[in-house]
Design a protein around this motif. Sequence first.
Motif, short mmCIF file in Angstrom:
data_model
loop_
_atom_site.label_atom_id
_atom_site.label_comp_id
_atom_site.label_asym_id
_atom_site.label_seq_id
_atom_site.Cartn_x
_atom_site.Cartn_y
_atom_site.Cartn_z
N LEU A 101 39.63 -36.14 -6.30
CA LEU A 101 40.96 -37.23 -6.47
C LEU A 101 41.74 -36.00 -7.14
N PRO A 102 43.46 -35.83 -6.99
CA PRO A 102 44.54 -35.42 -8.20
C PRO A 102 43.44 -35.60 -9.85
N ASN A 103 43.70 -34.57 -10.01
CA ASN A 103 43.75 -34.51 -11.98
C ASN A 103 42.07 -35.12 -12.10
N ALA A 104 41.35 -34.59 -11.57
CA ALA A 104 39.90 -35.59 -11.33
C ALA A 104 39.27 -34.96 -13.00
N ALA A 105 38.73 -36.26 -13.58
CA ALA A 105 37.78 -35.83 -15.53
C ALA A 105 36.63 -35.20 -15.16
N TYR A 106 36.40 -34.83 -13.93
CA TYR A 106 35.81 -33.77 -13.80
C TYR A 106 35.46 -33.13 -12.69
N GLY A 107 34.41 -31.52 -12.48
CA GLY A 107 34.29 -31.67 -11.09
C GLY A 107 32.89 -32.03 -10.76
N PHE A 108 32.76 -30.81 -9.56
CA PHE A 108 31.48 -31.75 -8.22
C PHE A 108 30.17 -31.12 -8.91
N ASP A 109 30.72 -30.12 -9.63
CA ASP A 109 29.21 -29.43 -10.03
C ASP A 109 28.99 -29.53 -12.14
N ASP A 110 29.79 -30.45 -11.95
CA ASP A 110 29.69 -31.30 -13.79
C ASP A 110 28.05 -31.94 -13.50
N LEU A 111 28.12 -32.93 -12.27
CA LEU A 111 26.80 -33.97 -12.31
C LEU A 111 26.12 -33.56 -11.11
N VAL A 112 24.58 -33.63 -11.92
CA VAL A 112 23.88 -33.14 -11.11
C VAL A 112 22.37 -34.63 -10.37
N PRO A 113 23.06 -34.53 -9.10
CA PRO A 113 22.18 -35.64 -8.10
C PRO A 113 20.60 -35.87 -8.53
N LEU A 114 20.36 -36.81 -9.38
CA LEU A 114 18.59 -37.15 -10.05
C LEU A 114 17.68 -37.43 -8.77
N ALA A 115 18.63 -38.54 -8.17
CA ALA A 115 17.91 -39.97 -8.23
C ALA A 115 17.89 -40.70 -7.56
N ARG A 116 17.73 -40.79 -6.36
CA ARG A 116 18.50 -42.43 -5.08
C ARG A 116 17.58 -43.51 -5.60
N VAL A 117 18.14 -44.65 -5.81
CA VAL A 117 17.30 -45.90 -6.26
C VAL A 117 17.98 -46.41 -5.09
N THR A 118 18.83 -47.29 -4.14
CA THR A 118 19.46 -48.41 -3.52
C THR A 118 19.64 -47.72 -2.55
N ASN A 119 19.77 -47.93 -0.99
CA ASN A 119 20.21 -47.41 0.11
C ASN A 119 21.12 -48.31 0.76
N ASN A 120 22.11 -48.90 0.90
CA ASN A 120 22.70 -49.91 1.71
C ASN A 120 24.05 -49.83 2.22
N THR A 121 23.94 -50.77 3.04
CA THR A 121 25.38 -50.20 4.11
C THR A 121 27.23 -51.04 4.36
N HIS A 122 28.15 -50.57 4.70
CA HIS A 122 29.08 -51.24 4.50
C HIS A 122 29.14 -51.71 5.48
N VAL A 123 29.53 -52.84 6.03
CA VAL A 123 29.65 -54.20 6.37
C VAL A 123 31.02 -54.65 7.27
N MET A 124 31.65 -53.88 7.84
CA MET A 124 33.12 -54.80 8.11
C MET A 124 33.22 -56.16 8.97
N ALA A 125 34.36 -56.75 7.90
CA ALA A 125 34.61 -58.16 8.53
C ALA A 125 35.68 -58.89 9.24
N ALA A 126 36.31 -58.91 9.99
CA ALA A 126 37.50 -60.02 10.35
C ALA A 126 37.58 -61.16 9.57
N ARG A 127 39.05 -61.78 9.51
CA ARG A 127 39.70 -62.61 9.89
C ARG A 127 38.79 -63.79 10.82
N ALA A 128 38.15 -65.07 10.54
CA ALA A 128 38.02 -65.71 11.90
C ALA A 128 38.54 -65.48 12.82
#
Length: 316
Positions: A101-128
């Motif tokens: 994003l513009p004016n990012a507070a930190y860079g991609f290399d400043d944080l390191v992925p350590l361990a994933r804990v959960t993985n979930n899905t997005h659900v798309m839903a419309a008005r009835a």
Amino acid sequence: MRFGRREVLGAVAAALAAQQARAQLLDGTATVLVPYAPGVTDREVRALAPALSARFGRPVIVDNRPGAGGAIGGRAVATAHPDGMTMLYAAAAVLTILPLLPNAAYGFDDLVPLARVTNNTHVMAARADAPYRNFAEFVAYARANPEKAVFASSGAGTAVHLAGEAMAEVAGVKILHAPFQGLAPAMTAVFGGHADFVIGLPVAIMPAVRDGRLRAIAQFGAERSAFAPEVPTLRESGLDLVQSVDIGFFAPKGLPPALTTGWVDAVREGVGHVDFQTFAVRSQVNAAFLPPDAFAREIGRDRDLYRTLIPRLNLT
């Protein structure tokens, strides 16, 4: 098999030595920052914290540090000393979206992925009463009516917003984005007919689908979620796109190998513990541990997509 006194004492001594070695990894109380207001994400890590504390033999506390879509908490960890005492528990958006994003507070290399804990899905839903009952009909409608389908999101630049924009990009349709301050008001807008569809986790979306206030259109995971088994995936619906909500631990860059291994092993053990597994089922989240390399690959896939998408969205 019978064990003699010497064998028993030897096993006890080895266990105590291992516990002491793990305790020496951390020099006091460790803090896990959650860059969001209290909610689903911090409940996950709070459920995990007792197992982490037991593994390290040191207190592990959780501190909510919300603001700027996660950037405030993300920056606090990105600029922390890499001594294992300050970690981040967050959605992968802290690396797939925020540094782009513009004016990012930190860079991609400043944080390191350590361990994933959960993985979930997005659900798309419309008005009835939406004029489409499935994803194919949604695409046909959106192509015939550019920018008429109003997408209510939980906020501009959020993972949910980007998931919706990615869906529209790959499907070749133009939608109109309406950001709200959270998922609850976005859903309310769809209930009232002020917007046409919303995207969120099954735990939030499916109750409104099952009571008739929303109509499920598709889910974004590689396979159907156990918490929304009746909803087809985008791939089943003819769109080659997979988007997931990966949540886990991130460390400041430069974390020494011994600390990396210690944290990864502690998280792996905690996620596999019956207490966390029970919590996950009750909370409708999918416990899905991944070690650093595999977690980083998942993040890299989404970041490659967002790297081309975000500049076209004029986010500020």
